[in-house]
Scaffold this active site. Structure first.
Site, PDB file in Angstrom:
ATOM      1  N   SER A 169     -10.374 -17.333   3.234  1.00  0.00           N
ATOM      2  CA  SER A 169      -9.210 -17.640   4.065  1.00  0.00           C
ATOM      3  C   SER A 169      -8.888 -19.120   3.972  1.00  0.00           C
ATOM      4  O   SER A 169      -9.798 -19.958   3.918  1.00  0.00           O
ATOM      5  CB  SER A 169      -9.497 -17.279   5.521  1.00  0.00           C
ATOM      6  OG  SER A 169      -9.732 -15.901   5.622  1.00  0.00           O
ATOM      7  N   GLU A 254     -20.423 -19.289  13.590  1.00  0.00           N
ATOM      8  CA  GLU A 254     -19.319 -18.375  13.317  1.00  0.00           C
ATOM      9  C   GLU A 254     -19.327 -17.217  14.301  1.00  0.00           C
ATOM     10  O   GLU A 254     -18.298 -16.737  14.737  1.00  0.00           O
ATOM     11  CB  GLU A 254     -19.432 -17.840  11.880  1.00  0.00           C
ATOM     12  CG  GLU A 254     -18.362 -16.807  11.532  1.00  0.00           C
ATOM     13  CD  GLU A 254     -18.370 -16.424  10.062  1.00  0.00           C
ATOM     14  OE1 GLU A 254     -19.432 -16.550   9.420  1.00  0.00           O
ATOM     15  OE2 GLU A 254     -17.318 -16.009   9.568  1.00  0.00           O
TER      16      GLU A 254
END
Lengths: 411, 375
Positions: A169, A254
């Site tokens: 991404s 994360e």
């Protein structure tokens, strides 16, 4: 849910007041462009410009990186990022575009890089001037992340990198990548090392970024190909062969279980775009007819909506309970559930929305009769990105079963 | 009013919870529970009442029966989140005692106010009590009570009375003209007949209680508002009991999954076992978080208390079934036997799941609050 302002420390009280005052005067105006659902779907330079300008302004106002030391561009505050996040959410600000940088790269660089590198990289990361991306997954390394094959070969003080990363991404805008690769083929885990690499400056010169189209039709993530990219040894984090340990710092943050708070997205998306929450679900059920009555009156749907509200509330309260020492038996039991639950609840909300919409559920973006402009099938499909990315739900359940319950490690 | 971030769960509450866990670990192992309630299989045990009154007395002396009684009546006046912590440990031990029944009565009495001071003082002094408010259909709504008060005497039957053979007093809901009044009645008052139910749960007793012209003065002439105020505490505490019992079920099953070897691996190695056990843990955490949120709302955000308590009991009721099912299934053949301790918790959880409303019952009421009633 409820405010915790009355439990703030004096520093937090003062900081909260600062955030509130600043936000009241400086919250950005409406964007001239349609914003995507999340930073991971930023597609155009116009979208990025608007969001980058917002991140820079919020950083200059002291609301980003608050708990990092001043020496690396932070605010040297104590437990204040949480306060800034609450205030940004309350003010319904736009989300921050450098989401991978803030959530994953920053804590990893902070804990594992040399001082000089930290001091150089982190201020521009916090300000959003440098966008970051993450080079972990490969075509042959998904859930089994430690089998990555991208290889760095030593050439004196330099490394020559070859390999293929996927699902990257923001790579199409990123200056920097955090990169997990192999420096030794004879050891699976101990053969891994961890680098930060400049990719934008190397485009066409060892780095190729190509967009991957998602099942929704959107872009936003990419594949990145390295062909003899030369990087300096000073971009290596921690020791050679310690890449797996460094990657664990990244993954812990994360998944929301790291100790450094991430500056979070603001609350604007719930206003300017669609949101996958139970309150949107209720709106849909109120405006959809079923057997001549609003779907909201159907007892079965009412029960299903309540089940999701309960799960959604439970997740929120877990995060609050995680801060109460007497009400948990294991330090990371609640935090390790965050990502798993948030993604599965969002998916189930999407699935129920399609059932409520019934025949109209298949009307998609661009159809004028589609409920919520076709955003429900879009967000439902995107929810599979969330249950797959950052460790699939299956991997998350392995981690919880092994680390928290102490069950034998599955192969 | 807003909720404190820590649910009002202060150091004192953590201390109470820890000492309760330690007390049961030291004095009341599962082995002891099994010997007490299930040593020999006898069908007539199903309507039995097996408990250790002397051990209960120790808890009374520690002040645990008076934790919720207001200080003005001689109790400790602790917040509901602290009481929930204690009840969670009682659930974990599946300890047969009238604590939950008595706490339920305390919250109704406290909602009544000054007129209930005498009754509350009795509890602070060590008396125990149970609610007698439910009809034969188990409607969980005192407005539908079958007991009637006429000319100062009670007649009719109250159903699903918990731990009836362990308590000293009943708090009875009876129709008196247009209103539902509440009466504080000694269990041995003339005209009161306790008729034990044969129930699946060996760790509690239950009865229906017949009233035959029992002379009684109301402790509250208009009882429904007090009941309405207190029920969120009743639901929340039973949900706390369920989460504690589910923690025992999870831990016991995890221990078994680590010890038992099949196909050259411990059971926990297999994801068909590992993942559902993680799901049990996740469900426990959801229920537990909702319990402390509901408990905190009861003290700090009373307008939200009912909605949050419905959420907690709905979640916990589903947990009771889920944790019980997985525990027995993953123990395999031995889990299906009388000699394995699991059945004690399976049955306690089944009882708790339905008691004071199961998941769909609570979600339907929650939906009326959140979405509005359907005309």
């Amino acid at each position: 849910m409820t405010e915790s302002a009355h439990q703030d420390t004096p520093e937090q009280v003062e900081f909260r007041e600062h955030c509130r005052t600043w936000l009241a005067a400086n919250k950005p105006g409406e964007p001239g462009v349609r914003l995507p659902l999340s930073p991971l779907e930023i597609m155009t330079q116009e979208q990025l410009d608007y969001l980058q300008a917002w991140q820079k302004a919020a950083y200059d106002a002291g609301m980003i990186g608050c708990d990092y030391p001043v020496t690396v561009g932070g605010g040297s505050r104590s437990d204040c990022q949480r306060i800034a996040n609450e205030e940004m959410k309350g003010a319904r600000t736009p989300f921050l575009p450098n989401v991978i940088g803030l959530g994953m790269a920053a804590p990893t660089v902070f804990y594992h890089a040399q001082d000089e590198l930290k001091e150089r990289l982190l201020p521009r990361l916090f300000s959003g001037e440098d966008i970051w991306c993450q080079g972990f997954s490969e075509p042959g390394a998904g859930s089994d992340l430690a089998s990555v094959q991208t290889f760095a070969e030593r050439k004196g003080d330099k490394w020559l990198i070859n390999g293929h990363k996927v699902w990257t991404s923001l790579a199409h805008f990123a200056e920097w990548m955090i990169l997990l690769l192999r420096t030794d083929r004879s050891h699976k885990y101990d053969g891994l090392s961890y680098f930060v690499v400049p990719i934008r400056s190397a485009l066409g010169n060892g780095v190729t970024v190509r967009p991957l189209i998602k099942m929704t039709g959107e872009t936003g993530f990419n594949e990145v190909i390295f062909e003899d990219l030369e990087v300096d040894d000073s971009y290596r984090l921690d020791e050679l062969g310690k890449g797996w340990q460094v990657a664990m710092t990244t993954l812990l943050h994360e998944r929301g279980a790291g100790d450094l708070k991430t500056p979070s997205a603001g609350g604007m998306k719930s206003k300017t775009t669609h949101s996958t929450t139970t309150s949107s679900l209720i709106d849909l059920a109120r405006n959809t007819m079923r057997n001549g009555r609003p779907a909201l009156e159907d007892p079965l749907l009412r029960d299903q909506i309540m089940q999701l509200i309960i799960r959604e509330a439970g997740l929120g309260i877990n995060q609050r309970r995680a801060r109460v020492a007497g009400l948990q038996d294991h330090p990371s039991r609640l935090l390790l559930q965050n990502k798993l639950l948030a993604s599965e609840i969002a998916q189930d909300i999407g699935a129920l929305a399609l059932e409520i919409a019934g025949a109209s559920a298949s009307l998609y973006l661009g159809d004028s009769n589609a409920p919520a402009g076709g955003q429900w099938p879009l967000s439902y499909m995107n929810s599979y990105g969330m249950t797959i990315a950052a460790g699939t739900s299956e991997v998350q359940r392995n981690i919880l079963g092994e680390r928290v319950l102490g069950l034998a490690k599955s192969k | 009013m807003t909720q404190p971030d820590n649910f009002g769960f202060e150091e004192e509450a953590a201390l109470l919870k820890d000492s309760a866990r330690k007390f049961f670990a030291d004095n009341f192992t599962t082995d002891k529970l099994h010997t007490m309630v299930a040593a020999d299989f006898e069908p007539e045990r199903m309507s039995g009442c097996h408990w250790d009154a002397a051990l209960w007395q120790q808890l009374v002396e520690l002040g645990w029966a008076a934790v919720a009684v207001p200080e003005s009546a001689g109790g400790l006046g602790m917040p509901l989140s602290a009481v929930a912590g204690l009840v969670e440990e009682v659930g974990r031990a599946a300890f047969p005692c009238p604590l939950l029944a008595t706490l339920n009565a305390v919250y109704v009495l406290a909602a009544i106010g000054a007129d209930a001071e005498t009754a509350l003082t009795e509890i602070a002094e060590g008396r125990t009590a149970s609610l007698a408010t439910i009809n034969r259909d188990g409607a969980w709504d005192a407005a539908l009570t079958e007991v009637v008060c006429d000319a100062g005497t009670l007649s009719g039957t109250a159903w699903f009375v918990q731990d009836a053979r362990k308590v000293d007093r009943l708090l009875v809901a009876a129709r008196n003209g247009e209103r539902i009044a509440l009466y504080w009645v000694p269990i041995d008052a003339p005209g009161v007949t306790v008729q034990p139910d044969a129930i699946v749960d060996l760790t509690r007793d239950q009865a229906h209680i017949a009233f035959d012209s029992v002379a009684a003065e109301p402790v509250c002439a208009d009882g429904l508002p007090a009941l309405q105020q207190a029920m969120p505490a009743v639901w929340t505490l039973l949900a706390a009991d369920i989460t504690g019992a589910a923690e025992w079920q999870l831990q016991t099953t995890v221990d078994y999954a680590n010890a038992r070897q099949q196909f050259d691996h411990s059971l926990g190695f297999f994801q068909a076992v590992k993942h559902p056990l993680v799901d049990v843990m996740i469900h426990i955490d959801q229920s537990k978080s909702l319990v402390y949120n509901a408990a905190c709302a009861f003290d700090f955000e009373p307008d939200e208390a009912a909605r949050f308590a419905h959420m907690a009991k709905a979640s916990a009721s589903d947990l009771a079934a889920f944790a019980s099912g997985r525990a027995v299934q993953f123990h395999g053949g031995i889990g299906f036997t009388w000699e394995c301790f699991l059945h004690l918790y399976f049955k306690r959880q089944t009882h708790s799941q339905m008691l004071w409303g199961d998941g769909p019952w609570h979600r339907a009421r929650m939906a009326d609050i959140v979405l509005g009633k359907v005309a």
